[in-house]
Structure formats: structure tokens, C-alpha cells
Design an enzyme around this catalytic site. Structure first.
Site, PDB file in Angstrom:
ATOM      1  N   LYS A 240      -5.311  -1.502  -0.354  1.00 11.53           N
ATOM      2  CA  LYS A 240      -5.514  -2.525   0.688  1.00 11.53           C
ATOM      3  C   LYS A 240      -5.733  -1.765   1.998  1.00 11.53           C
ATOM      4  O   LYS A 240      -5.071  -2.006   3.017  1.00 11.53           O
ATOM      5  CB  LYS A 240      -4.284  -3.455   0.744  1.00 11.53           C
TER       6      LYS A 240
ATOM      7  N   TYR B 295       8.916   1.304  -2.469  1.00  7.68           N
ATOM      8  CA  TYR B 295      10.062   1.496  -3.373  1.00  7.68           C
ATOM      9  C   TYR B 295      11.034   2.571  -2.892  1.00  7.68           C
ATOM     10  O   TYR B 295      12.004   2.856  -3.582  1.00  7.68           O
ATOM     11  CB  TYR B 295       9.566   1.861  -4.767  1.00  7.68           C
TER      12      TYR B 295
END
Ligand code: ATP
Length: 331
Positions: A170, A123
Site C-alpha cells: 500500500k 506485529y
């Protein structure tokens, strides 16, 4: 009397913000609202996307109730929602996901809170075109940014007697970025030996959430996974129309529902006001008005259970205004 900034936003924002204001007023808590706005509608009227008075009001009151502001997809227009979170370092995006009795959903006992990092990850807006067929984005994770959101999640878990915090990552693929976030979670968890740290990879998390969501209590994750998991979890409890949220920094708080501006239903008086009303209840809790906050939760539950005045997304046919009035009547 509290002095609070109100940013109605656009799309369904003004309709649901008005509903939240009316419900807060019905609790008896006295608020002096400073209404300011930003976005494309403001640009058309005032020639500026975010007028200075928005910043001035936020910097004065340090607390806001905010509706969604549209970010057109694929245009050069940057998200004002993201800009405000970054400018004021509102690093904690807190989204409680709780089943409301009476809403027909596959699982009746979902009760979890998502702590989403709000200022970094993909972001940060650093994307570039390399050549005609290639574009890149930077995913930035810092130790400081990770530690503070993870500490916020553990502090919440401790204060609310939760036995487990789930960190979603992840790190098997993004070894450096998600690896750093996971490492920070392991470090923070050492200070909370009574709270279990559960580590779950984001794809597995999606499956676990749709099969057995009640196993989770507190979820902490990076910005993008937090955004996606929030909508997934909203779907577990009745949709975006019922999930509130808060953006908290060190010395400012902006209360904002999970949903966006929902242009498909804007101006039709059919948006579900519950998300924004419960966002108002979160704000009252933050102000120390816990009893009044609780009375809003109870009134929402009673209204949904009665089932007479519920909006279309929950299977009813009531308007935004009808549902708001029913909630007010139940306070
Ligand atoms: P953003 O990316 O800006 O957060 P979004 O992609 O999450 O937005 P929304 O604008 O929130 O999208 O809307 C997604 C869907 O959910 C739309 O079909 C919309 O009508 C529905 N929706 C969102 N909020 C509500 C609400 N309060 N009441 C009823 N339906 C809603």
C-alpha cells in the site's frame, strides 16, 4: 530417525496434531517426538506460560510441528505464536494455497504460494496509549527484513519454474514503510530477469483474488497483509481447515497450519485435520522425504474425492478421527 519437537497447542491443536502424527507414522518415516507445550492451559497447570523445556527442545531439535496457541483478544496476553517466530527469527511464513479436487469451490485451479514476512510490520507489538481517546501502533519495515523474504519468494519461484512474483503493498499511502518494501522487491527482481515482478496494491489484490485467483503464482507481502490475504485465500480453496504452513528461519523450522485454535469447535472431534496433516507433509518435504510427503498429499486428495469421510466444514459429517483413519487407509 528424526528428532522433532511437537507443540500440540490448545483449542483444536491437540486433536489435529495427533492426526498429523498418526498420518506421518503411517508413511513409515521414523520420528522421535519431543512433546512440549505452552499457553493458558499450561499456565494453569504449571504456573508458567512458556516453560523453559519448550525453548530447550526447539534449540536442540531446530525443527517443530506446532499446533495453534490461543491469544485472547484485547487482553494483556501477548501472542506466543508471534513471540516464537520473532525469538528464533523465523522470517519466512510460507503458505501454499492449492485447490483440492473434490472440494466444492468457485475456482478449480487455484495454485499459489504466499510468502509473508514474519518478524516486523505492525506485529512488533509497539503500541501505546497517547490519551484516553488515542492509541498508536508502530509499523516497522526494514531493508534487511524485506530483502530476505523477497529473496525467499524469488528463489522459490525460480526453483519451481514460476514466471511471476506478485508483491502486495500500500505504498501509495504508506510511502516510507510500504515504499521501502516495494523498492526492495524492485531491486531483488533485477537478479531474476526471467521472472516478472507484478506490483499490486492490497485493496485491489483482494478484489483480484476473489474474481480471478488463478492469475497468481507467488505472492510476497508484509506481515499484516500476509495474515489477512492468507485467510482470504484459504476461503478460496475450502477454508482454514485445509491450508498448511511453515515458518522458516536460517537454521530453524516450525511447521504450523494457517488456522488458529478455533475455540468454537475445540474438543468436539469435528475439526478438519487436513491443514495440520498437510503441514506435516511440508515438514517431510523439508526433511528430504519427498516421496513420503507426496504420498500424504495423494492420500488426502483420494479421501476428499471419495467424499465418504470428510468433516463438516467440507460438507460431510465425519469426525476428525474418521477422516484421519480414512487418510491413513489411503496411504
Ligand atoms: P488466529 O487469529 O488465532 O489465527 P483465526 O481468527 O484465524 O485465529 P481460527 O481459530 O483459525 O480463527 O478459526 C476461524 C474459523 O475457522 C472458526 O469458525 C473455526 O471454527 C474455523 N476453523 C479453523 N480451523 C478449522 C479446522 N481445522 N477445521 C474446521 N474449522 C476450522
Amino acid at each position: 530417525m528424526y528428532n522433532i519437537t511437537l507443540i500440540p497447542g490448545d483449542g483444536i491443536g491437540p486433536e489435529v496434531a495427533e492426526a498429523a502424527q498418526a498420518v506421518i507414522e503411517a508413511t513409515g518415516v521414523k520420528i522421535q517426538w519431543e512433546t512440549v507445550n505452552a499457553g493458558i492451559d499450561v499456565l494453569a497447570k504449571e504456573g508458567i506460560l512458556v516453560p523453559d523445556k519448550v525453548f530447550e527442545s526447539l534449540e536442540k531439535t531446530r525443527i517443530a510441528l506446532k499446533g495453534p496457541i490461543t491469544t485472547p483478544i484485547g487482553s494483556g496476553f501477548k501472542s506466543i505464536n508471534v513471540m516464537l517466530r520473532k525469538k528464533y527469527d523465523l522470517f519466512s511464513n510460507i503458505r501454499p494455497i492449492k485447490a483440492i479436487p473434490g472440494i466444492a469451490v468457485p475456482f478449480q485451479n487455484v495454485d499459489l504460494v504466499i510468502f509473508r514476512e514474519n518478524t516486523e510490520d505492525l506485529y512488533i507489538g509497539q503500541e501505546k496509549t497517547i490519551d484516553e481517546g488515542t492509541a498508536e501502533a508502530i509499523k516497522r519495515i526494514t531493508r534487511e527484513g524485506s530483502l530476505r523474504i523477497i529473496k525467499a519468494a524469488f528463489t522459490y519461484a525460480h526453483q519451481n519454474h514460476k514466471s511471476k512474483v506478485t508483491v502486495v503493498h500500500k505504498a501509495n499511502i504508506m510511502k516510507l514503510t510500504d515504499g521501502l518494501f516495494l523498492q526492495c522487491a524492485r531491486e531483488v527482481s533485477k537478479d531474476y530477469p526471467h521472472i516478472q515482478l507484478q506490483e499490486v496494491i492490497v485493496d485491489n489484490m483482494c478484489m483480484q483474488l476473489v474474481m480471478n485467483p488463478s492469475q497468481f503464482q507467488v505472492i510476497v507481502t508484509t506481515n499484516l497483509y500476509g495474515d489477512i490475504l492468507s485467510d482470504l485465500c484459504a476461503g478460496l480453496v475450502g477454508g482454514l481447515g485445509v491450508v498448511p504452513g511453515a515458518n522458516l528461519g536460517k537454521d530453524m523450522a516450525v511447521f504450523e497450519a494457517v488456522h488458529g485454535s478455533a475455540p468454537d469447535i475445540a474438543g468436539m472431534n469435528i475439526a478438519n485435520p487436513i491443514a495440520m496433516i498437510l503441514t506435516g507433509a511440508m515438514m517431510l518435504h523439508y526433511l528430504g522425504e519427498s516421496n513420503k510427503s507426496h504420498s500424504i498429499y495423494k492420500a488426502v486428495e483420494a479421501t476428499v474425492l471419495e467424499g465418504k469421510f470428510v468433516t463438516k466444514d467440507l460438507g460431510g459429517s465425519a469426525s476428525t478421527k474418521d477422516m484421519t483413519n480414512a487418510i491413513i487407509a489411503n496411504i
